[in-house]
Design an enzyme around this catalytic site. Structure first.
Site, PDB file in Angstrom:
ATOM      1  N   LEU A  42      -1.640   5.726  -0.298  1.00 23.01           N
ATOM      2  CA  LEU A  42      -3.054   5.376   0.328  1.00 23.01           C
ATOM      3  C   LEU A  42      -3.383   4.230  -0.038  1.00 23.01           C
ATOM      4  CD1 LEU A  42      -4.174   8.246  -2.971  1.00 23.01           C
ATOM      5  CD2 LEU A  42      -4.012   8.667  -0.517  1.00 23.01           C
ATOM      6  N   HIS A  43      -3.239   3.806   1.690  1.00 23.55           N
ATOM      7  CA  HIS A  43      -3.525   2.485   1.590  1.00 23.55           C
ATOM      8  C   HIS A  43      -4.955   1.953   1.388  1.00 23.55           C
ATOM      9  CE1 HIS A  43      -0.425   3.013   3.860  1.00 23.55           C
ATOM     10  NE2 HIS A  43      -0.530   4.403   5.002  1.00 23.55           N
ATOM     11  N   ASP A  44      -6.019   3.033   2.106  1.00 23.94           N
ATOM     12  CA  ASP A  44      -7.242   2.944   1.931  1.00 23.94           C
ATOM     13  C   ASP A  44      -7.553   2.406   0.436  1.00 23.94           C
ATOM     14  OD1 ASP A  44      -6.765   1.812   4.283  1.00 23.94           O
ATOM     15  OD2 ASP A  44      -7.940   3.403   5.245  1.00 23.94           O
ATOM     16  N   THR A  73       0.762  -0.883  -0.002  1.00 23.73           N
ATOM     17  CA  THR A  73       0.313   0.125  -0.255  1.00 23.73           C
ATOM     18  C   THR A  73       0.456   1.051   0.046  1.00 23.73           C
ATOM     19  OG1 THR A  73       0.052   0.314   2.565  1.00 23.73           O
ATOM     20  CG2 THR A  73      -1.597  -1.152   1.263  1.00 23.73           C
ATOM     21  N   ALA A 124      -6.980  -1.312  -1.252  1.00 19.79           N
ATOM     22  CA  ALA A 124      -7.326  -2.079  -0.789  1.00 19.79           C
ATOM     23  C   ALA A 124      -8.619  -2.044  -1.823  1.00 19.79           C
ATOM     24  CB  ALA A 124      -7.042  -2.571   1.071  1.00 19.79           C
TER      25      ALA A 124
END
Length: 323
Positions: A246-248, A198, A251
Site C-alpha cells: 500500500l504505497h500510496d 512503502t 504516503a
C-alpha cells in the site's frame, strides 16, 4: 481549522485507498484532486477520481485534468497491475459531476495561492503536473507547508526496472525538475516515501476480511475489497505472495502526520541518461551533489499504520452506509 491538502494521483488501486483514507479525515479539507497519467491514462484517472468522490458524497471537491503524457517520454501505463480501468475488479457507477475547467497545473497554483504557507501537497503518481506547475510559478515550492511524494527506491531494488520505481519511471524528467526546484528554493524539503519503506505496509486477505466485517459489509468497503482482490492477484503472479503493498496510503498517512516516521536528509537526484539506470533515484547523504533537498523516509511503525488504515476505512464505510 481544517488542514488544506491538494492530492495529485494516477488512480490506481492504492491511490483509491489513499483518497478514501483522506476523505475519512474530518479535520482535512481536500481542496483539489489532480489527475496524472500513470497507472492508467489521464481520462481514466479523472473518471476514477470523480466516481470515488461521488460514491463518498464529496462531489464539491474539484478534480483537475492533468497532462496526457509525460514531459519528455512516451506514456506507459500499468493495467496489468491495476486492472483495465485502474480499480481492479471494482465497478463504480460513472459520476454525474464533470471535472474542473481548471487544468491540474493551475489547480496546484490556485490551491497554493489560496492557502499560502498552509497547503499540504501530496503526490502519489508521477510528478508531471507538479513539474508543469513549478515551470509556471518557480516560487511554488516556497508557498507549501509541506510536500510528500510517493516515489523512488532507496537502497532496494526497483519495482519497474532493477533500480527504479514506477512513478519515477513514468516521468523521470518531471521528478528531476521537482527535486531541482526544491534545491534552488528556500522551502521545506519534500518528504519522500520510497519503496524501501512503502513495501513494508503490506495488506493481506485477513485485513480485507476485517475491513468488510468491521464496516458491516458497507458498499464502500465492498468496492475497496474488489479493487484489492485484483491487486492481490497481481502480486501473487509476481511471486510476491497473495498480498499487496500500500504505497500510496502510506504516503497519505505521512502527509497528515510526518512525526509518525523518521528519515534522513539527502540530496535526491534522478538519473536521466543511464542505459540501465534511467529513472533511478540517487540519495546523496554526504553533500557531494549539493545540499539536502529531501527527507527520505527510512523507518515507520507500519503495523500500527496498517491497523489505523483498516480501522479508518471500515469506520468511514460504515458511516457512509448509515448516513
Amino acid at each position: 481549522m481544517a488542514t488544506a491538502l491538494f492530492l495529485d494521483c494516477d488512480t490506481g488501486i492504492d491511490d483509491s485507498l489513499a483518497l478514501t483514507y483522506l476523505l475519512a479525515q474530518q479535520d482535512v479539507e481536500i481542496v483539489g484532486v489532480a489527475a496524472t497519467a500513470g497507472n492508467v491514462p489521464t481520462d481514466v484517472v479523472v473518471a476514477n477520481n470523480l466516481a470515488w468522490l461521488e460514491l463518498c458524497r464529496r462531489t464539491e471537491i474539484p478534480v483537475h485534468v492533468g497532462a496526457q503524457n509525460p514531459i519528455a517520454s512516451r506514456l506507459r501505463t500499468a493495467e496489468d497491475t491495476h486492472g483495465p480501468h485502474g480499480i481492479g475488479y471494482a465497478e463504480l457507477f460513472p459520476a454525474s459531476t464533470p471535472p474542473s475547467d481548471l487544468d491540474a497545473a493551475h489547480g496546484w497554483l490556485r490551491a497554493a495561492d489560496d492557502h499560502r504557507g498552509e497547503l499540504i501537497g501530496l503526490v502519489t503518481g508521477p510528478l508531471t503536473n507538479l513539474a508543469l506547475a513549478v515551470r509556471a510559478d518557480p516560487e511554488l515550492p516556497g508557498k507549501l507547508r509541506r510536500l510528500v511524494i510517493m516515489g523512488g527506491a532507496f537502497g532496494v531494488p526497483g519495482n519497474t526496472t532493477p533500480v527504479a520505481e514506477w512513478n519515477t519511471v513514468v516521468d523521470p524528467e518531471a521528478a528531476a525538475e521537482v527535486f531541482e526546484a526544491f534545491s534552488r528554493f528556500d522551502a521545506p524539503d519534500p518528504i519522500v516515501c520510497g519503496l524501501n519503506i512503502t513495501e513494508q505496509l503490506v495488506i493481506t486477505p485477513a485485513h480485507l476480511c476485517r475491513l468488510r466485517t468491521d464496516s458491516g459489509d458497507a458498499l464502500l468497503a465492498r468496492h475497496l475489497a474488489e479493487a484489492l482482490r485484483f491487486y492481490f492477484e497481481f502480486h501473487d503472479s509476481q511471486n510476491e505472495g497473495y498480498v499487496a503493498y500500500l504505497h500510496d496510503p502510506f504516503a497519505a498517512m505521512v502527509a497528515l502526520d510526518p512525526d509518525r516516521v523518521s528519515g534522513i536528509a539527502a540530496h535526491v537526484a534522478v538519473e536521466l541518461n543511464g542505459a540501465l539506470t534511467r529513472a533511478m533515484t540517487v540519495a546523496d547523504r554526504r553533500g557531494m551533489l549539493g545540499p539536502p533537498n529531501a527527507q527520505v523516509v527510512t523507518q515507520a511503525d507500519t503495523d500500527a499504520m496498517l491497523d489505523e488504515l483498516i480501522d479508518t476505512l471500515a469506520g468511514y464505510a460504515r458511516h457512509l452506509n448509515d448516513a
